[in-house]
Design a protein around this motif. Structure first.
Motif, short mmCIF file in Angstrom:
data_model
loop_
_atom_site.label_atom_id
_atom_site.label_comp_id
_atom_site.label_asym_id
_atom_site.label_seq_id
_atom_site.Cartn_x
_atom_site.Cartn_y
_atom_site.Cartn_z
N ARG A 1 0.86 -1.19 0.00
CA ARG A 1 0.00 0.00 0.00
C ARG A 1 0.90 1.24 0.00
O ARG A 1 1.94 1.27 0.67
CB ARG A 1 -0.91 0.06 1.22
N ASP B 1 -8.40 -5.51 2.94
CA ASP B 1 -8.66 -4.06 2.95
C ASP B 1 -9.00 -3.54 4.34
O ASP B 1 -8.65 -2.41 4.69
CB ASP B 1 -9.81 -3.74 1.98
N TRP C 1 -5.76 -2.90 6.26
CA TRP C 1 -5.07 -1.69 5.78
C TRP C 1 -5.83 -0.43 6.19
O TRP C 1 -5.21 0.59 6.50
CB TRP C 1 -4.92 -1.74 4.27
N ALA C 2 -7.17 -0.48 6.18
CA ALA C 2 -7.94 0.69 6.60
C ALA C 2 -7.69 1.01 8.07
O ALA C 2 -7.54 2.17 8.45
CB ALA C 2 -9.43 0.45 6.35
N ARG D 1 -4.22 2.51 8.35
CA ARG D 1 -4.19 3.90 7.87
C ARG D 1 -4.75 4.84 8.92
O ARG D 1 -4.24 5.95 9.12
CB ARG D 1 -5.01 4.02 6.58
N LEU E 1 -4.47 6.93 1.94
CA LEU E 1 -3.95 5.94 1.02
C LEU E 1 -3.79 6.56 -0.37
O LEU E 1 -4.47 7.52 -0.72
CB LEU E 1 -4.89 4.73 0.94
N PRO F 1 -9.95 4.69 2.00
CA PRO F 1 -9.82 3.25 1.75
C PRO F 1 -10.98 2.66 0.95
O PRO F 1 -10.76 1.79 0.10
CB PRO F 1 -9.75 2.67 3.16
#
Length: 299
Positions: A91, A118, A121-122, A125, A242, A253
């Motif tokens: 990412r 996802d 990663w969200a 972030r 992102l 995201p």
């Protein structure tokens, strides 16, 4: 030169670094490295992922730089990075840094050999805790001591110093004393593999002798440091966005599934409604006509 021909040491030594604050960052909570980390990827993407995994922190992983050191063109690298992003290994994150100096944005490329979804990663972030469910088809690893890991990696540095699990466990207390005295795992590996004879009949005995004879001195006591003034209560990174792994366009995201924007996924952008100029002009005239009688009455 093919990617699989690059040893971890040569990759780290030959690859250029990015400007301070930029470049590769390793995502947290990765599983230990195995030979099947990227077996689910196509051959090209697997070789590129293995190369990125071996690079040090802060390495320049831009497409232009990768094209100079890998046997692939920029178009092929763009496609490969997009697929790595969609598979959950990569990412691009734009971070707004705050500090005593001027505020500025930096773009960092986070890489993980452990594929993430996802949702993981969200959460990463947003700066919150990372959910363990973001690990794709992976069991919790059994953590081993850093000294054991350093000894187990000697065989990757030089095959003549390959140690068994029992030898690593027996030598781990000696290696741990090196680490306690400020030697890094990399420095420990170098001390145990540098200047080897042409033939090593007993790697365990040689490692024990070097660990014992070359034991570094204990570091001097650190003088007490006076308490510093309290720092301002604001985070080092106030905002994270992102970026699309292909075109680097920033977004939330939910707008970047798999780390790729809609345009780079080939999806058509929603069309804007067209304005009827004649209808708009007629509406303006009607509004003006209704206002004129009231203006004349006040006059």
């Amino acid at each position: 030169m093919a990617v699989h021909e690059l040893s971890p040491e040569s990759a780290a030594d030959a690859h250029p670094l990015a400007n301070p604050g930029y470049g590769k960052r390793s995502a947290p909570e990765q599983l230990p490295r195995t030979a099947s980390d990227f077996a689910h990827l196509p051959a090209r993407e697997a070789s590129i992922a293995a190369y990125l995994d071996r690079l040090p922190e802060g390495a320049d992983v831009s497409v232009k730089t990768l094209a100079k050191v890998l046997p692939y063109g920029q178009c092929a690298l763009w496609t490969a990075l997009r697929r790595l992003s969609e598979a959950g290994h990569l990412r691009r994150v734009r971070e707004h840094l705050l500090g005593d100096g001027p505020q500025h944005w930096v773009t960092r490329t986070y890489f993980t050999r452990t594929a993430r979804d996802d949702a993981w990663w969200a959460s990463f972030r947003a700066g919150g805790g990372v959910p363990s469910r973001g690990v794709r088809e992976a069991e919790p690893p059994r953590r081993r001591e850093p000294a054991f890991e350093a000894l187990a990696g000697l065989g990757r540095r030089d095959a003549r110093m390959t140690l068994s699990a029992a030898a690593c466990a027996a030598l781990a207390p000696l290696a741990a004393r090196w680490l306690e005295r400020g030697v890094t795992p990399e420095g420990l590996g170098l001390a145990l593999t540098a200047g080897l004879p042409s033939e090593v009949h007993s790697p365990r005995a040689l490692a024990r002798r070097r660990l014992t004879d070359g034991m570094p001195p204990e570091p001097p006591p650190v003088p007490p440091v006076p308490p510093a003034a309290p720092a301002p209560s604001r985070p080092a990174s106030a905002l994270r966005l992102l970026e699309c792994s292909v075109c680097q366009a920033p977004g939330r995201p939910e707008a970047l599934p798999g780390g790729v924007c809609a345009a780079c996924r080939g999806e058509a952008r929603p069309s804007r409604p067209r304005i009827d100029a004649q209808a708009l002009s007629a509406q303006v005239n009607r509004v003006r006509a209704t206002m004129r009688p009231s203006v004349r009455s006040r006059t």
